[in-house]
Write a protein that holds these residues in place. Structure first.
Motif, PDB file in Angstrom:
ATOM      1  N   VAL A 161      14.436 -45.517  53.386  1.00 43.30           N
ATOM      2  CA  VAL A 161      15.239 -46.718  53.015  1.00 43.30           C
ATOM      3  C   VAL A 161      14.780 -47.673  54.315  1.00 43.30           C
ATOM      4  CG1 VAL A 161      17.322 -47.723  53.097  1.00 43.30           C
ATOM      5  CG2 VAL A 161      17.063 -45.733  51.847  1.00 43.30           C
ATOM      6  N   VAL A 198      11.512 -49.393  53.746  1.00 49.12           N
ATOM      7  CA  VAL A 198      11.173 -50.520  52.642  1.00 49.12           C
ATOM      8  C   VAL A 198      11.990 -51.705  53.053  1.00 49.12           C
ATOM      9  CG1 VAL A 198      12.491 -50.939  50.261  1.00 49.12           C
ATOM     10  CG2 VAL A 198      11.664 -48.446  50.608  1.00 49.12           C
ATOM     11  N   LYS A 199      13.234 -51.466  53.796  1.00 52.21           N
ATOM     12  CA  LYS A 199      13.770 -52.668  54.187  1.00 52.21           C
ATOM     13  C   LYS A 199      12.921 -53.350  55.260  1.00 52.21           C
ATOM     14  CE  LYS A 199      18.522 -51.230  53.394  1.00 52.21           C
ATOM     15  NZ  LYS A 199      19.844 -50.668  54.077  1.00 52.21           N
ATOM     16  N   LEU A 259      17.608 -43.154  45.456  1.00 53.73           N
ATOM     17  CA  LEU A 259      17.185 -44.469  46.152  1.00 53.73           C
ATOM     18  C   LEU A 259      17.920 -45.576  45.643  1.00 53.73           C
ATOM     19  CD1 LEU A 259      12.937 -43.869  45.970  1.00 53.73           C
ATOM     20  CD2 LEU A 259      14.656 -44.269  47.960  1.00 53.73           C
ATOM     21  N   ALA A 290      20.953 -45.729  47.209  1.00 49.25           N
ATOM     22  CA  ALA A 290      21.153 -46.233  48.655  1.00 49.25           C
ATOM     23  C   ALA A 290      20.798 -47.691  48.466  1.00 49.25           C
ATOM     24  CB  ALA A 290      19.683 -45.569  49.432  1.00 49.25           C
ATOM     25  N   PHE A 291      20.303 -48.263  47.704  1.00 46.62           N
ATOM     26  CA  PHE A 291      19.939 -49.613  47.490  1.00 46.62           C
ATOM     27  C   PHE A 291      20.958 -50.196  46.757  1.00 46.62           C
ATOM     28  CE2 PHE A 291      15.468 -48.283  48.876  1.00 46.62           C
ATOM     29  CZ  PHE A 291      15.418 -49.102  49.772  1.00 46.62           C
ATOM     30  N   ASN A 292      22.067 -49.569  46.440  1.00 45.66           N
ATOM     31  CA  ASN A 292      23.150 -50.216  45.562  1.00 45.66           C
ATOM     32  C   ASN A 292      22.528 -50.990  44.371  1.00 45.66           C
ATOM     33  OD1 ASN A 292      25.853 -50.382  44.921  1.00 45.66           O
ATOM     34  ND2 ASN A 292      26.112 -52.283  46.027  1.00 45.66           N
ATOM     35  N   CYS A 293      21.674 -50.121  43.516  1.00 52.14           N
ATOM     36  CA  CYS A 293      21.266 -50.947  42.278  1.00 52.14           C
ATOM     37  C   CYS A 293      20.890 -49.893  41.450  1.00 52.14           C
ATOM     38  CB  CYS A 293      20.100 -51.794  42.862  1.00 52.14           C
ATOM     39  SG  CYS A 293      18.594 -50.571  43.062  1.00 52.14           S
ATOM     40  N   LEU A 331      14.770 -51.024  41.365  1.00 53.13           N
ATOM     41  CA  LEU A 331      14.051 -50.376  42.240  1.00 53.13           C
ATOM     42  C   LEU A 331      12.454 -50.810  42.318  1.00 53.13           C
ATOM     43  CD1 LEU A 331      15.157 -46.695  42.272  1.00 53.13           C
ATOM     44  CD2 LEU A 331      15.624 -48.339  44.127  1.00 53.13           C
TER      45      LEU A 331
END
Length: 532
Positions: free
Chosen positions: A371, A374-375, A454, A457-460, A465
């Motif tokens: 994560v 990615v961020k 994932l 983790a990204f709240n989507c 993604l």
């Protein structure tokens, strides 16, 4: 027995339409193909009897799993063993409902479904029922592997009975069948989770492991297929006998499991994907044990050293039965003696080793690191490039896709399609390997679990993604995995190298309109579409 066949369940079916002559592209004869249709009809009759008598008993479910698995592509080429399976199904049906008072006939000898009625019905009904039938064939293979390890699930067993009953029900319309197609995906998700639990609780969680492609001198055995328990038994029976064991094809991920890799004579991997076996096994100085698909008709140069077990069968080959005594395989290994010197092999792209063992437990243990990458912009995109390999021209697409993927992207892979590129050195991003081999096609649950984690983790949602799915298919296990992805609502899947011949135009349009599923095109265009 009719000397003409109709079969369109695999990707390499003739002219991308159907195998209709005296033999299929896979090498299956029309006699075997028609017997497998008869077996399927008998399974439908058994399911109808089981459904009418309440919940199916365990023995009925076991026979249904075994029967469905027998009809998966590249498993059984032997008319005698298919006939034996039919007899087993009929005997089970007789034991469920031994006598019919209305017609004074014995069940099991009458009223089995004629699959020719399915092949000749309305093309949309045929298409949807084929998705159900081929999907449950794949699901049954997964459930069978779990059953061997002592794991089962009532919902999975009961659904297989109900799905078979649906296939034999000629009153159902498209609107009735579409929800059942997606239900195959739903139940298959549970089935794959069951198999994941069976494997990890039995053999431990896989860990990243580099696997050599060199074969050491001396006697050795090659084991192929998917059944990890067969490998464990073979390792136990060969321990201390001076015989090395090498995996092949879908057995490669076995090297990642702690309870299997602890055996020092599990040495490495021999060869690549299933469709290369006739070349790679030519005059091999060792026996080959097939535990599941994908078997191809063996050439004379090595036919005497091929052994089968479980539901795999081919005429004149030695079969290891339920007693699992691998003595004939061991004796053949000692007789042939192996190579006189260490022999160096490479992967398709020249690599001398491959790495496997990136199961969901390993990947999710570094989820925070992924994560953060990615961020921070270090990882721009994830590609799931996986599925079945095959011989049809155009599959080099997958190698080219991986090679041309952005250097800041990560490739997840699974199943034997990875042999197109798994020996490439793609490097890493912040210590995270760019190529992560999740395992067998049996481990598709792990890839799904990673994607869902994932998204969480990204709240989507998964579709939001930076993740693209580029899938290859060949046989029926790929069908049920695809249906699971559709059940989860995953869109924009690229599927190749060709679309299934059993998809009618209307059913294909439904998948395009609702899920934006599309065939693979050029690598450049597909990469551009994925990254936009």
């Amino acid at each position: 027995m009719n000397n003409q066949m109709f079969c369109f369940q695999c990707e390499q079916t003739s002219r991308s339409q159907a195998c209709t002559g005296c033999a299929g592209v896979c090498g299956k004869s029309a006699t075997v193909a028609n017997l497998q249709d008869k077996l399927t009809g008998a399974l439908i009759g058994l399911a109808q009897s089981a459904k009418n008598t309440g919940l199916p008993r365990k023995e009925t479910c076991k026979i249904i799993l075994e029967g469905l698995f027998t009809t998966v592509t590249n498993v059984n080429f032997n008319d005698e063993t298919v006939k034996e399976m039919i007899d087993k199904v009929l005997e089970e049906r007789k034991s469920i409902v031994p006598h019919c008072s209305k017609c004074d006939k014995t069940f099991g000898e009458y009223d089995d479904y004629d699959l020719n009625r399915l092949w000749s019905t309305d093309e949309d009904i045929r298409s949807l029922k084929s998705l159900i039938l081929f999907g449950i064939r794949g699901m049954a293979a997964y459930a069978y592997h779990a059953m061997i390890l002592g794991y089962s699930d009532d919902e999975v067993d009961e659904f297989l009975v109900r799905a078979l009953d649906v296939i034999g029900n000629e009153d159902l319309k498209m609107d009735d069948l579409l929800p059942i197609v997606l239900e195959v995906g739903k139940v298959n998700l549970k089935c794959m989770e069951l198999l994941d639990k069976a494997n990890t609780e039995t053999f431990g969680n896989p860990t990243p492991t580099e696997v050599s492609l060199e074969v050491e001198k001396g006697p050795f055995i090659v084991i192929t297929g998917h059944d990890l328990y067969d490998l464990k038994l073979l390792l136990e029976q060969t321990e201390g006998k001076g015989i090395n064991i090498y995996t092949h094809g879908e057995m490669l991920p076995a090297h990642g499991y702690p309870e299997l890799k602890k055996y020092s004579h599990l040495k490495g991997n021999f060869g690549t994907a299933w469709q290369n076996q006739q070349k790679e096994f030519d005059n091999i100085p060792a026996p080959i044990l097939f535990t599941t698909n994908c078997l191809m008709p063996p050439k004379e140069s090595y036919k005497d050293r091929v052994f089968t077990t479980e539901v795999v069968s081919f005429p004149e080959l030695t079969h290891i039965g339920e007693e699992k005594d691998f003595t004939p395989v061991i004796e053949k290994a000692l007789e042939l003696g192996g190579y006189t010197e260490n022999k160096e092999f490479t992967g398709i792209n020249g690599g001398k080793s491959v790495t496997t063992g990136f199961g969901h437990n390993t990947v999710l243990s570094i989820a925070d690191k992924v994560v953060d990458a990615v961020k921070s912009g270090h990882i721009s995109h994830f590609f799931l490039v996986g599925g079945c390999d095959g011989a049809r021209p155009g599959r080099n697409y997958y190698t080219e896709f991986v090679e041309k993927a952005p250097k800041d992207s990560v490739i997840l892979t699974l199943a034997c399609g990875k042999y197109r590129f798994n020996d490439l050195n793609l490097g890493d991003i912040d210590g995270i390997p760019r190529l992560l081999d999740v395992g067998q096609c049996n481990d598709a649950y792990g890839a799904i679990k990673i994607a869902l984690a994932l998204a969480d983790a990204f709240n989507c949602g998964v579709n939001e993604l930076p993740l693209s799915m580029i899938l290859s298919w060949y046989e029926q296990k790929a069908v049920c995995i695809l249906l699971t992805l559709l059940y989860l609502g995953i869109k924009n899947i690229k599927l190749g190298p060709t679309l299934p011949a059993f998809l009618s135009e209307n059913v294909l349009n439904y998948l395009v309109e609702n899920y934006n599923i599309s065939p693979t095109g050029s690598v450049e265009d597909d990469l551009k579409a994925s990254l936009n």
